[in-house]
Structures are given as C-alpha cells and as structure tokens.
Design a protein around this motif. Structure first.
Motif, PDB file in Angstrom:
ATOM      1  N   THR A  20       4.427  13.508   0.950  1.00 33.43           N
ATOM      2  CA  THR A  20       3.142  13.993   1.482  1.00 33.43           C
ATOM      3  C   THR A  20       3.043  13.631   2.967  1.00 33.43           C
ATOM      4  O   THR A  20       3.673  12.655   3.405  1.00 33.43           O
ATOM      5  CB  THR A  20       1.946  13.352   0.743  1.00 33.43           C
ATOM      6  OG1 THR A  20       2.011  11.932   0.935  1.00 33.43           O
ATOM      7  CG2 THR A  20       1.965  13.665  -0.745  1.00 33.43           C
ATOM      8  N   PRO A  21       2.231  14.392   3.753  1.00 30.69           N
ATOM      9  CA  PRO A  21       2.071  14.039   5.175  1.00 30.69           C
ATOM     10  C   PRO A  21       1.488  12.643   5.325  1.00 30.69           C
ATOM     11  O   PRO A  21       1.821  11.907   6.260  1.00 30.69           O
ATOM     12  CB  PRO A  21       1.078  15.094   5.698  1.00 30.69           C
ATOM     13  CG  PRO A  21       1.040  16.185   4.681  1.00 30.69           C
ATOM     14  CD  PRO A  21       1.491  15.613   3.375  1.00 30.69           C
ATOM     15  N   ASP A  22       0.629  12.258   4.370  1.00 27.91           N
ATOM     16  CA  ASP A  22       0.033  10.917   4.418  1.00 27.91           C
ATOM     17  C   ASP A  22       1.097   9.828   4.400  1.00 27.91           C
ATOM     18  O   ASP A  22       1.015   8.844   5.123  1.00 27.91           O
ATOM     19  CB  ASP A  22      -0.859  10.715   3.181  1.00 27.91           C
ATOM     20  CG  ASP A  22      -2.316  10.928   3.539  1.00 27.91           C
ATOM     21  OD1 ASP A  22      -2.562  11.372   4.683  1.00 27.91           O
ATOM     22  OD2 ASP A  22      -3.180  10.684   2.675  1.00 27.91           O
TER      23      ASP A  22
ATOM     24  N   ILE B 213      12.863   6.982  12.587  1.00 28.84           N
ATOM     25  CA  ILE B 213      11.637   6.230  12.876  1.00 28.84           C
ATOM     26  C   ILE B 213      10.827   6.992  13.918  1.00 28.84           C
ATOM     27  O   ILE B 213      11.382   7.448  14.920  1.00 28.84           O
ATOM     28  CB  ILE B 213      11.982   4.818  13.442  1.00 28.84           C
ATOM     29  CG1 ILE B 213      12.805   4.001  12.426  1.00 28.84           C
ATOM     30  CG2 ILE B 213      10.724   4.061  13.853  1.00 28.84           C
ATOM     31  CD1 ILE B 213      13.386   2.715  12.987  1.00 28.84           C
ATOM     32  N   ARG B 214       9.537   7.133  13.682  1.00 27.59           N
ATOM     33  CA  ARG B 214       8.633   7.596  14.748  1.00 27.59           C
ATOM     34  C   ARG B 214       7.862   6.369  15.188  1.00 27.59           C
ATOM     35  O   ARG B 214       7.005   5.870  14.462  1.00 27.59           O
ATOM     36  CB  ARG B 214       7.678   8.677  14.242  1.00 27.59           C
ATOM     37  CG  ARG B 214       8.352  10.004  13.966  1.00 27.59           C
ATOM     38  CD  ARG B 214       7.341  11.054  13.577  1.00 27.59           C
ATOM     39  NE  ARG B 214       6.636  11.587  14.735  1.00 27.59           N
ATOM     40  CZ  ARG B 214       7.072  12.623  15.453  1.00 27.59           C
ATOM     41  NH1 ARG B 214       8.187  13.243  15.113  1.00 27.59           N
ATOM     42  NH2 ARG B 214       6.396  13.054  16.498  1.00 27.59           N
ATOM     43  N   PHE B 215       8.231   5.853  16.379  1.00 27.41           N
ATOM     44  CA  PHE B 215       7.635   4.612  16.868  1.00 27.41           C
ATOM     45  C   PHE B 215       6.303   4.943  17.549  1.00 27.41           C
ATOM     46  O   PHE B 215       6.287   5.447  18.651  1.00 27.41           O
ATOM     47  CB  PHE B 215       8.607   3.922  17.841  1.00 27.41           C
ATOM     48  CG  PHE B 215       8.118   2.579  18.321  1.00 27.41           C
ATOM     49  CD1 PHE B 215       8.083   1.481  17.463  1.00 27.41           C
ATOM     50  CD2 PHE B 215       7.686   2.417  19.622  1.00 27.41           C
ATOM     51  CE1 PHE B 215       7.633   0.251  17.904  1.00 27.41           C
ATOM     52  CE2 PHE B 215       7.242   1.178  20.073  1.00 27.41           C
ATOM     53  CZ  PHE B 215       7.211   0.096  19.212  1.00 27.41           C
ATOM     54  N   PHE B 216       5.203   4.678  16.825  1.00 28.01           N
ATOM     55  CA  PHE B 216       3.858   5.060  17.277  1.00 28.01           C
ATOM     56  C   PHE B 216       3.855   6.499  17.821  1.00 28.01           C
ATOM     57  O   PHE B 216       3.346   6.770  18.899  1.00 28.01           O
ATOM     58  CB  PHE B 216       3.319   4.069  18.315  1.00 28.01           C
ATOM     59  CG  PHE B 216       3.105   2.685  17.753  1.00 28.01           C
ATOM     60  CD1 PHE B 216       2.100   2.444  16.823  1.00 28.01           C
ATOM     61  CD2 PHE B 216       3.931   1.633  18.121  1.00 28.01           C
ATOM     62  CE1 PHE B 216       1.907   1.168  16.280  1.00 28.01           C
ATOM     63  CE2 PHE B 216       3.738   0.351  17.589  1.00 28.01           C
ATOM     64  CZ  PHE B 216       2.717   0.120  16.664  1.00 28.01           C
TER      65      PHE B 216
ATOM     66  N   PHE C 224       0.835  -1.205   0.000  1.00 29.89           N
ATOM     67  CA  PHE C 224       0.000   0.000   0.000  1.00 29.89           C
ATOM     68  C   PHE C 224       0.875   1.262   0.000  1.00 29.89           C
ATOM     69  O   PHE C 224       0.536   2.262  -0.642  1.00 29.89           O
ATOM     70  CB  PHE C 224      -0.941  -0.044   1.221  1.00 29.89           C
ATOM     71  CG  PHE C 224      -1.684   1.239   1.455  1.00 29.89           C
ATOM     72  CD1 PHE C 224      -2.743   1.616   0.633  1.00 29.89           C
ATOM     73  CD2 PHE C 224      -1.342   2.084   2.503  1.00 29.89           C
ATOM     74  CE1 PHE C 224      -3.429   2.799   0.846  1.00 29.89           C
ATOM     75  CE2 PHE C 224      -2.023   3.276   2.727  1.00 29.89           C
ATOM     76  CZ  PHE C 224      -3.071   3.635   1.886  1.00 29.89           C
ATOM     77  N   LEU C 225       2.036   1.171   0.695  1.00 20.45           N
ATOM     78  CA  LEU C 225       2.961   2.320   0.762  1.00 20.45           C
ATOM     79  C   LEU C 225       3.370   2.799  -0.627  1.00 20.45           C
ATOM     80  O   LEU C 225       3.562   3.989  -0.854  1.00 20.45           O
ATOM     81  CB  LEU C 225       4.238   1.947   1.529  1.00 20.45           C
ATOM     82  CG  LEU C 225       4.163   1.793   3.044  1.00 20.45           C
ATOM     83  CD1 LEU C 225       5.518   1.394   3.583  1.00 20.45           C
ATOM     84  CD2 LEU C 225       3.695   3.095   3.677  1.00 20.45           C
TER      85      LEU C 225
ATOM     86  N   ILE D 285       4.071   5.388   6.537  1.00 20.35           N
ATOM     87  CA  ILE D 285       5.376   4.736   6.575  1.00 20.35           C
ATOM     88  C   ILE D 285       5.808   4.535   8.034  1.00 20.35           C
ATOM     89  O   ILE D 285       6.383   3.499   8.384  1.00 20.35           O
ATOM     90  CB  ILE D 285       6.416   5.518   5.743  1.00 20.35           C
ATOM     91  CG1 ILE D 285       7.383   4.535   5.097  1.00 20.35           C
ATOM     92  CG2 ILE D 285       7.213   6.510   6.542  1.00 20.35           C
ATOM     93  CD1 ILE D 285       7.946   4.983   3.801  1.00 20.35           C
ATOM     94  N   ASN D 286       5.476   5.507   8.893  1.00 18.63           N
ATOM     95  CA  ASN D 286       5.844   5.352  10.301  1.00 18.63           C
ATOM     96  C   ASN D 286       4.989   4.302  10.994  1.00 18.63           C
ATOM     97  O   ASN D 286       5.457   3.633  11.916  1.00 18.63           O
ATOM     98  CB  ASN D 286       5.806   6.695  11.024  1.00 18.63           C
ATOM     99  CG  ASN D 286       7.104   7.450  10.794  1.00 18.63           C
ATOM    100  OD1 ASN D 286       8.173   6.991  11.174  1.00 18.63           O
ATOM    101  ND2 ASN D 286       7.019   8.573  10.109  1.00 18.63           N
TER     102      ASN D 286
END
Ligand code: HEM
Ligand code: HEM
Length: 172
Positions: free
Chosen positions: A28-30, A105-108, A20-21, A35-36
């Motif tokens: 884009t912000p989406d 990485i932004r982990f959650f 889907f990525l 991705i995160n």
C-alpha cells in the motif's frame, strides 16, 4: 548525558515505529510512506549512535561505586557492550538489507539508488538479523531499566544520578 537520553528516546520511538510497520498492510502507499520514514529516521539515528560511541571512546566515565559487587560490574559492562552491538548492528543491518531490495531507500523523500543487487536471499539474511537484534535490544533495555531502578530504589548508590544533570551523591 544529553546523547544518552537523546539516543534512548529516539531508539524507543524507532522500535515503536518498527512494530507499527507490522500493522501497515504490504503493497500500500501508506506502507511505502511509513517504511521510508523508518529508514530515514533509522539512518539519522545510526549516525547519532556513532557520535555517541565516538564520545564514549574519548570520554571515560567515572569509576563505579566500590559497593557494587564484581558480578554487578561485569553484568553492567556486558549489558552496555551488548547494547552498543545492537545499537550499531540494527541500523547497519537495516541499511544493508534495504540496499539489496529494488525498493531501496527514500531518505526523507530523496531517492538513494541502492548500491547492492536486488537479491531476496541477501535481503532476508540482513532483515532477519534486523529482527533478531530488535528482540535482543528490547531484552537488554528491559534489563538496563530494571538495573537503573534497582540502583535508584534499593541500592541508593547514586548510579542513576550519574546519568542525570545536577548534584551528584558522593560515591564510595
Ligand atoms: C537503531 C535503529 C533501528 C531500530 C531500533 C529499528 C527497529 C526496527 C523494528 C523493531 C522493526 C520491526 C521488526 C519486526 O518485529 O518485524 C523494524 C523493521 C524494519 N526496519 Fe528498522 N530499525 C532501525 C533502523 C533501520 C534502518 C536504518 C533501516 C533501513 C535503512 C531499517 C529498515 C527496516 C525495515 C525495511 C523494516 C521492516 C522489515 C519487514 O517488515 O520485513 N531499520 N525496525
Ligand atoms: C532505549 C533506551 C536506552 C538505551 C539504548 C540506553 C543505553 C545505554 C548505554 C549504552 C549505556 C552505557 C554507557 C557507557 O558506559 O558507555 C547506558 C548507561 C546508563 N543508562 Fe541507559 N539506555 C537507555 C535507557 C535508560 C533509562 C530509561 C535509564 C534510567 C531509568 C538509563 C540509565 C542509565 C544509567 C544510570 C547509565 C550509566 C551507568 C553508569 O554510570 O555506568 N538508561 N545506557
């Protein structure tokens, strides 16, 4: 059994999310959001896979039915070993690649500072490995599924039931 099905479902979802990525436009912000999410669920899944491997190392499965020819036993153990290579290699390659990108990485939602330097060449190697392993994993899963169906519908030797809760068929 519980870990097998949990990992199987989560891996299928993670592959779907990965594909889907490709549809989400870059920059884009989406894309940052999806991705995160993929990175976060991928890390959790990686830990789950390590737990499964630890369980497997400490718990030997019962022997395969003697009706299975030698080549089938060899095919099964090779497929399972390669599945583990992909299951460990995929999250590891994704994790290493992401730590060599300024995006990190932004982990959650929690930003994890990248421990590697921002280097496109290193990123590409591990990102490429992540993609190659994803295709190998899909092929191995397809083979695994076909083998499980063969055991259930043609051989009827109770091998599929080994991965299902409830009554076992007597094994020869
Ligand atoms: C078992 C765990 C994982 C599976 C099965 C998986 C699967 C996938 C798949 C199928 C793709 C699409 C590849 C393509 O065709 O382009 C993908 C992309 C990606 N994955 Fe994973 N992934 C996993 C874990 C991770 C982890 C832990 C990270 C990072 C911490 C990660 C980072 C990425 C990134 C950044 C992309 C996008 C690459 C790009 O579009 O250039 N993945 N993943
Ligand atoms: C993403 C999907 C899947 C993954 C990654 C996966 C992975 C694995 C792995 C690594 C093993 C080896 C266990 C070991 O001996 O350590 C295994 C065993 C097994 N899997 Fe899967 N699996 C998946 C889906 C399925 C599906 C859909 C079925 C059934 C239709 C299935 C049926 C089985 C059975 C019956 C065994 C046990 C074989 C035996 O008793 O030796 N798996 N699976």
């Amino acid at each position: 059994m519980a870990l097998h099905w949990l990992v199987a479902l989560a891996v299928a979802g993670q592959i779907g999310l990965g594909w889907f990525l490709d549809e989400v436009p870059r920059g884009t912000p989406d894309r940052t959001l999806w991705i995160n999410l993929h990175k976060s669920t991928g890390i959790v899944l990686g830990i789950l896979i390590l737990l499964r491997l630890a369980w497997r190392i400490t718990h030997k499965p019962p022997p395969l039915p003697l009706t299975m020819p030698r080549w089938e036993r060899l095919a099964a153990s090779t497929n399972h070993a390669l599945l583990y290579v992909c299951l460990i290699g995929m999250p590891l390659a994704g994790y290493i690649a992401s730590n060599h990108s300024r995006f990190g990485i932004r982990f959650f939602g929690i930003p994890l500072a990248p421990w590697g330097r921002d280097d496109r060449a290193i990123y590409s190697v591990f990102n490429g490995l992540h993609e190659v392993l994803s295709w190998l994993l899909v092929a191995l899963i397809a083979l695994h599924l076909a083998a499980a169906l063969k055991h259930a519908l043609i051989d009827r030797d109770g091998v599929l039931q080994r991965m299902l809760p409830g009554k076992r068929l007597p094994q020869i």
